[in-house]
Write a protein that holds these residues in place. Structure first.
Motif, mmCIF file in Angstrom:
data_model
loop_
_atom_site.group_PDB
_atom_site.id
_atom_site.type_symbol
_atom_site.label_atom_id
_atom_site.label_comp_id
_atom_site.label_asym_id
_atom_site.label_seq_id
_atom_site.Cartn_x
_atom_site.Cartn_y
_atom_site.Cartn_z
ATOM 1 N N ALA A 85 11.462 14.760 -2.511
ATOM 2 C CA ALA A 85 11.209 15.584 -1.640
ATOM 3 C C ALA A 85 10.153 16.054 -1.219
ATOM 4 C CB ALA A 85 11.468 17.580 -2.597
ATOM 5 N N GLU A 86 8.348 15.628 -1.937
ATOM 6 C CA GLU A 86 7.317 15.938 -1.821
ATOM 7 C C GLU A 86 6.598 14.491 -2.512
ATOM 8 O OE1 GLU A 86 3.757 18.549 -1.444
ATOM 9 O OE2 GLU A 86 5.735 19.410 -2.181
ATOM 10 N N PRO A 87 6.190 13.666 -1.270
ATOM 11 C CA PRO A 87 5.420 12.547 -2.436
ATOM 12 C C PRO A 87 4.178 13.507 -3.209
ATOM 13 C CG PRO A 87 5.223 12.279 -0.197
ATOM 14 C CD PRO A 87 6.298 13.372 0.011
ATOM 15 N N ALA A 88 4.125 13.063 -4.378
ATOM 16 C CA ALA A 88 3.378 13.481 -5.517
ATOM 17 C C ALA A 88 2.065 12.967 -5.898
ATOM 18 C CB ALA A 88 3.757 13.794 -7.083
ATOM 19 N N GLY A 89 1.133 13.467 -5.143
ATOM 20 C CA GLY A 89 -0.110 11.990 -5.173
ATOM 21 C C GLY A 89 -0.358 11.045 -5.082
ATOM 22 N N SER B 238 -1.262 2.158 -5.455
ATOM 23 C CA SER B 238 -0.067 1.106 -5.050
ATOM 24 C C SER B 238 -0.579 -0.173 -5.231
ATOM 25 C CB SER B 238 0.490 1.720 -3.852
ATOM 26 O OG SER B 238 0.982 2.972 -3.943
ATOM 27 N N LEU B 239 -1.794 -0.303 -4.456
ATOM 28 C CA LEU B 239 -2.562 -1.907 -4.731
ATOM 29 C C LEU B 239 -2.379 -2.413 -5.999
ATOM 30 C CD1 LEU B 239 -3.418 -3.952 -2.635
ATOM 31 C CD2 LEU B 239 -5.807 -2.777 -2.507
ATOM 32 N N ILE B 240 -3.215 -1.838 -7.053
ATOM 33 C CA ILE B 240 -3.007 -2.343 -7.781
ATOM 34 C C ILE B 240 -1.616 -2.381 -8.579
ATOM 35 C CG2 ILE B 240 -4.187 -1.623 -10.251
ATOM 36 C CD1 ILE B 240 -6.242 -0.108 -9.046
ATOM 37 N N HIS B 241 -1.148 -1.860 -8.793
ATOM 38 C CA HIS B 241 -0.563 -2.205 -9.417
ATOM 39 C C HIS B 241 0.825 -2.931 -8.749
ATOM 40 C CE1 HIS B 241 4.063 -0.441 -10.481
ATOM 41 N NE2 HIS B 241 4.391 -1.193 -9.814
ATOM 42 N N ASN B 242 0.971 -3.033 -7.077
ATOM 43 C CA ASN B 242 1.984 -4.174 -6.683
ATOM 44 C C ASN B 242 0.956 -6.229 -6.749
ATOM 45 O OD1 ASN B 242 3.627 -2.452 -5.852
ATOM 46 N ND2 ASN B 242 2.280 -1.693 -3.870
ATOM 47 N N VAL B 243 -0.619 -5.771 -6.622
ATOM 48 C CA VAL B 243 -0.852 -6.622 -7.010
ATOM 49 C C VAL B 243 -0.512 -7.443 -8.255
ATOM 50 C CG1 VAL B 243 -3.178 -7.555 -6.912
ATOM 51 C CG2 VAL B 243 -3.058 -6.253 -5.228
ATOM 52 N N TRP C 252 -3.751 14.265 -18.395
ATOM 53 C CA TRP C 252 -3.116 14.514 -19.888
ATOM 54 C C TRP C 252 -1.403 14.482 -19.380
ATOM 55 C CZ3 TRP C 252 -3.323 14.753 -25.338
ATOM 56 C CH2 TRP C 252 -2.075 15.787 -25.608
ATOM 57 N N HIS C 253 -0.900 14.583 -17.959
ATOM 58 C CA HIS C 253 0.403 14.600 -18.119
ATOM 59 C C HIS C 253 0.502 13.753 -17.272
ATOM 60 C CE1 HIS C 253 1.080 19.160 -18.915
ATOM 61 N NE2 HIS C 253 0.506 19.748 -18.583
ATOM 62 N N SER C 254 -0.039 12.276 -17.685
ATOM 63 C CA SER C 254 -0.425 10.688 -16.464
ATOM 64 C C SER C 254 0.256 11.139 -14.626
ATOM 65 C CB SER C 254 1.228 10.297 -17.685
ATOM 66 O OG SER C 254 1.272 10.379 -18.705
ATOM 67 N N LEU C 255 -0.308 11.779 -14.496
ATOM 68 C CA LEU C 255 -0.225 12.493 -13.090
ATOM 69 C C LEU C 255 -2.059 11.530 -12.165
ATOM 70 C CD1 LEU C 255 -0.055 15.841 -12.676
ATOM 71 C CD2 LEU C 255 1.942 13.764 -12.706
ATOM 72 N N PRO C 256 -0.935 11.040 -11.283
ATOM 73 C CA PRO C 256 -2.464 9.918 -10.318
ATOM 74 C C PRO C 256 -3.670 10.764 -10.092
ATOM 75 C CG PRO C 256 -0.737 10.602 -8.883
ATOM 76 C CD PRO C 256 0.094 10.936 -10.623
ATOM 77 N N VAL C 257 -4.686 9.994 -10.525
ATOM 78 C CA VAL C 257 -5.916 10.655 -9.846
ATOM 79 C C VAL C 257 -6.843 9.825 -9.181
ATOM 80 C CG1 VAL C 257 -6.226 11.582 -12.527
ATOM 81 C CG2 VAL C 257 -7.265 9.038 -11.621
ATOM 82 N N PHE C 258 -6.329 8.454 -8.769
ATOM 83 C CA PHE C 258 -6.861 7.963 -7.368
ATOM 84 C C PHE C 258 -6.002 8.035 -5.766
ATOM 85 C CE2 PHE C 258 -8.194 6.061 -11.191
ATOM 86 C CZ PHE C 258 -10.270 5.904 -11.051
ATOM 87 N N PRO C 259 -6.140 7.613 -4.649
ATOM 88 C CA PRO C 259 -5.875 8.153 -3.281
ATOM 89 C C PRO C 259 -4.665 6.782 -3.756
ATOM 90 C CG PRO C 259 -8.033 7.588 -3.367
ATOM 91 C CD PRO C 259 -8.122 7.419 -5.107
ATOM 92 N N LEU D 115 0.485 -1.034 -0.003
ATOM 93 C CA LEU D 115 0.091 0.178 0.381
ATOM 94 C C LEU D 115 0.647 1.166 0.220
ATOM 95 C CD1 LEU D 115 -2.667 -0.447 2.171
ATOM 96 C CD2 LEU D 115 -3.004 -1.000 0.479
ATOM 97 N N LEU D 116 2.278 1.888 0.949
ATOM 98 C CA LEU D 116 2.881 2.590 0.782
ATOM 99 C C LEU D 116 3.180 3.141 -0.324
ATOM 100 C CD1 LEU D 116 4.587 1.765 4.444
ATOM 101 C CD2 LEU D 116 2.527 2.924 3.970
#
Length: 402
Positions: A391-395, A193-198, A181-188, A24-25
Motif C-alpha cells: 500500500a505504501e513503501p515503509a521507509g 537495498s544495496l547492502i542487502h543485495n550485494v 527497537w521495532h527493527s524499522l529501517p533508519v537509512f535511505p 537499488l529499488l
C-alpha cells in the motif's frame, strides 16, 4: 550505425538499467533468506543437541587432546572463549549458544543473534578443528553475510514487531530510537537495498565457488573418473547409518557409477543450471537429492542441512509462497478435526482454522536470488507477479560427531 545501436548499445543499456533497479529499488530473495535463516538455525541447533552428551570431551574440560591444534589455530584467542575450567560454566555457555540458535530460528532480534551465533559457533567448533567439516565453514561464512541482509522479513517475530512499528510510525507515535527497537529501517531505502543485495550476491558466489571447486577437485581423481569413488566411504562402518542401503549401492556397479557421476555433475553444472528456469529446477532438485543422500547414507545430516539452507536463496518466491499456503491449509485441516475446546486453546477459534503466520514485510521480494536478473521478458513478467503488493513503501530501506 543504427544496427549497432539497436542490437548492441540498447540491449546493454537495458541490462544496465535493470541491474541498477535490481540492486537499488528493493531487497531481493526475502522468502529464500527467511527459509535460510530457519534451516541454518536448525542445523546449528541440531549439531549442538546431538553432541550435548559429548560436549566436554569434544570442546570442554576433557578436550585436552585438541590442545596442539589450538596452539596453531588461525582463529587465535577466539578459541579461548569456551576455554573455561568449570564444567558447569561451560555447560551454561553451551546452552546459551543453543538459545541463540533458537532465537535465529524464530527470528528474534535476528541481526544481533545471527552475529553472536556465528562468533559462538566459530569459537566452539575451532576448539577441536580436526572434527570440523565444510558444513562448519559455509555456515560461519553464510551467517556473517546474513548479518548484512534482511533475513527476518517472513516467518519471524521481527516481522510482527516491524509491522506494529509501522502502524505506530504512521500514527506519529515513534521517535528516532524507537525505529531501531521495532527493527524499522533508519537509512535511505537505496542504501539498505544495496547492502542487502550485494551481500546476497556474495553469498551466491560463495556457493558457486564451493560447488564448482569441489567438482573440479573430484574429476582430477582416478576413482571419480572410473565411477568408483563412492564405494570407499560407503563401505566404512562409520558411515553405515543404514548398512543395508549402503550395501545395496556398493553391490550394484551400475548404480554406484551412476551416483558417482551424478554427484560430480550436479556440483559442476549447478551455477550454469541456474541461468534458465527449467534447468534451475533440475539443479535445485539435484542438490536436494545429493545432500539428502549424504545425510541418509553417510550420517551427516547437519552438514547437508547447512548446505541446503543456503541453496534456499535460489528457490523462487512463488514457490515459497506456495509452500506457505500449503502449510496453512494443512494446519487448518488438522485444527478442524480437533475437539472444539482444544481448538480454542490453540487459537484456531470457531471460524478460523489455523494460527496466524507472521510473514509480512515492509519490502517487496523478487524471484530467487541472483538468477532473476536478465532472464528475458517472460521471466521479468513472472518476477513482477512475484512481488508483494504494498500500500505504501515503509521507509528505506556439523557436523555430527564421527
Amino acid at each position: 550505425m543504427s544496427l549497432v545501436r539497436d542490437h548492441v548499445i540498447q540491449p546493454l543499456n537495458d541490462w544496465n538499467i535493470r541491474g541498477q533497479g535490481w540492486l537499488l529499488l528493493q531487497q531481493n530473495a526475502l522468502y529464500g533468506l527467511s527459509a535460510t535463516r530457519i534451516l541454518v538455525g536448525v542445523a546449528m541447533l541440531g549439531l549442538l543437541l546431538t553432541n550435548f552428551t559429548s560436549r566436554h570431551i569434544l570442546w570442554g574440560t576433557g578436550s585436552f587432546w585438541a590442545e596442539p591444534y589450538r596452539e596453531v589455530n588461525a582463529f587465535g584467542e577466539l578459541v579461548d572463549v569456551f576455554g573455561v575450567e568449570s564444567p558447569a560454566l561451560f555447560t551454561l555457555m553451551y546452552m546459551a549458544l543453543m538459545g541463540l540458535a533458537v532465537a535465529v530460528i524464530i527470528g528474534w532480534r535476528t541481526r544481533a543473534t545471527t552475529l553472536l551465533l556465528a562468533i559462538g559457533m566459530a569459537a566452539l567448533v575451532e576448539r577441536a578443528s580436526p572434527m570440523g567439516d565444510q558444513g562448519d565453514n559455509i555456515a560461519r561464512i553464510g551467517l556473517l553475510l546474513m548479518v548484512l541482509m534482511n533475513t527476518s522479513a517472513h516467518w519471524s517475530l521481527d516481522a510482527r514487531r516491524r509491522r506494529r512499528g509501522e502502524q505506530r510510525a504512521a500514527a506519529g507515535q515513534l521517535g528516532p530510537f524507537a525505529h531501531l527497537w521495532h527493527s524499522l529501517p533508519v537509512f535511505p531505502g537505496w542504501w539498505t537495498s544495496l547492502i542487502h543485495n550485494v551481500s546476497l550476491i556474495g553469498l551466491a558466489c560463495q556457493i558457486f565457488i564451493l560447488y564448482t571447486a569441489s567438482a573440479l577437485y573430484k574429476i582430477q581423481g582416478s576413482t571419480w573418473q572410473a565411477g568408483t569413488a563412492l564405494y570407499y566411504p560407503l563401505s566404512l562402518h562409520e558411515y553405515g547409518v543404514f548398512p543395508w542401503l549402503n550395501s545395496l549401492v556398493t553391490g550394484n556397479p551400475v548404480l554406484l557409477t551412476a551416483l558417482t557421476y551424478f554427484s560430480v555433475y550436479v556440483q559442476l553444472f549447478f551455477a550454469v543450471g541456474l541461468l534458465h528456469p527449467v534447468s534451475r529446477r533440475l539443479a535445485l532438485v539435484g542438490v536436494v537429492l545429493l545432500h539428502g543422500g549424504i545425510a541418509v547414507m553417510m550420517g551427516l545430516p547437519w552438514f547437508s542441512l547447512a548446505m541446503l539452507a543456503f541453496d534456499a536463496i535460489f528457490v523462487s518466491s512463488r514457490t515459497w509462497r506456495g509452500i506457505e499456503r500449503t502449510t496453512v491449509a494443512v494446519l487448518r485441516s488438522v485444527l478442524r478435526r480437533l475437539p472444539e475446546p482444544l481448538r480454542g486453546k490453540l487459537g484456531g477459534g470457531r471460524d478460523s482454522g489455523a494460527p496466524r503466520i507472521e510473514s509480512h514485510s515492509a519490502h517487496g521480494d523478487r524471484d530467487g536470488a541472483v538468477s532473476g536478473a536478465g532472464r528475458g521478458d517472460e521471466a521479468e513478467e513472472e518476477s513482477r507477479e512475484d512481488e508483494e503488493p504494498e500500500a505504501e513503501p515503509a521507509g528505506a530501506p556439523r557436523r555430527t560427531r564421527r
